[in-house]
Design a protein around this motif. Structure first.
Motif, short mmCIF file in Angstrom:
data_model
loop_
_atom_site.label_atom_id
_atom_site.label_comp_id
_atom_site.label_asym_id
_atom_site.label_seq_id
_atom_site.Cartn_x
_atom_site.Cartn_y
_atom_site.Cartn_z
N VAL A 92 -43.46 42.71 15.16
CA VAL A 92 -44.67 42.30 14.42
C VAL A 92 -44.63 42.86 13.00
CG1 VAL A 92 -47.19 42.56 14.32
CG2 VAL A 92 -46.08 41.88 16.46
N CYS A 128 -48.66 36.16 12.22
CA CYS A 128 -47.63 35.81 13.18
C CYS A 128 -48.27 35.59 14.54
CB CYS A 128 -46.54 36.88 13.24
SG CYS A 128 -47.08 38.48 13.86
N MET A 162 -47.63 36.38 18.64
CA MET A 162 -46.88 37.21 19.57
C MET A 162 -47.17 36.73 20.97
SD MET A 162 -47.19 41.31 20.38
CE MET A 162 -48.74 41.20 21.26
N VAL A 205 -41.97 36.84 19.01
CA VAL A 205 -42.82 36.89 17.81
C VAL A 205 -42.35 35.79 16.87
CG1 VAL A 205 -43.59 38.28 15.86
CG2 VAL A 205 -43.25 39.36 18.10
#
Length: 133
Positions: free
Chosen positions: A55, A66, A68, A81
């Motif tokens: 991350v 982003c 995850m 990710v």
């Protein structure tokens, strides 16, 4: 957040859209700890470290956002990710004086396997599969 679990409870998957900013890795560790709670898994601490590194890289490589996902299936934990950044992560030689640049090396050491999947529209997904839970 999206969460899925199969009828027998053997497969579980969650996906999170991470916030922008430097707090995203800390949140990723907390979400991972919560996801792993109640499971007898020796890789929980490793998973927290892997998500933190991935991350961090993703928020630095893109506009700061982003996605995850965490998945337990067939006694493996998969961390993925995705970010929209242009570059691909790469292993770098370790330097005694550098403050960064060891993240992917660390992911590689903790994961059974890892991969990078570039996307045709841009961005990539970095995936790490950890030892059986």
């Amino acid at each position: 957040m999206r969460a899925f679990t199969d009828a027998q409870g053997r497969t579980a998957r969650v996906e999170y859209l991470m916030p922008q900013g430097s707090g995203a890795p800390r949140l990723a560790r907390r979400l991972t700890r919560s996801f792993m709670a109640g499971r007898t898994c020796d890789t929980a601490a490793d998973a927290e470290l892997v998500v933190s590194e991935l991350v961090t890289n993703a928020t630095r490589a893109s506009d700061g956002r982003c996605r995850m996902s965490l998945r337990i299936d067939a006694d493996e934990l998969t961390v993925a990710v995705h970010d929209d950044g242009p570059g691909l992560p790469r292993l770098r030689p370790a330097s005694q004086s550098a403050e960064g640049g060891r993240g992917i090396t660390l992911v590689r050491a903790l994961a059974r396997r890892w991969s990078v999947e570039p996307h045709p529209q841009g961005g990539k997904t970095v995936r790490a599969v950890l030892a059986p839970c």
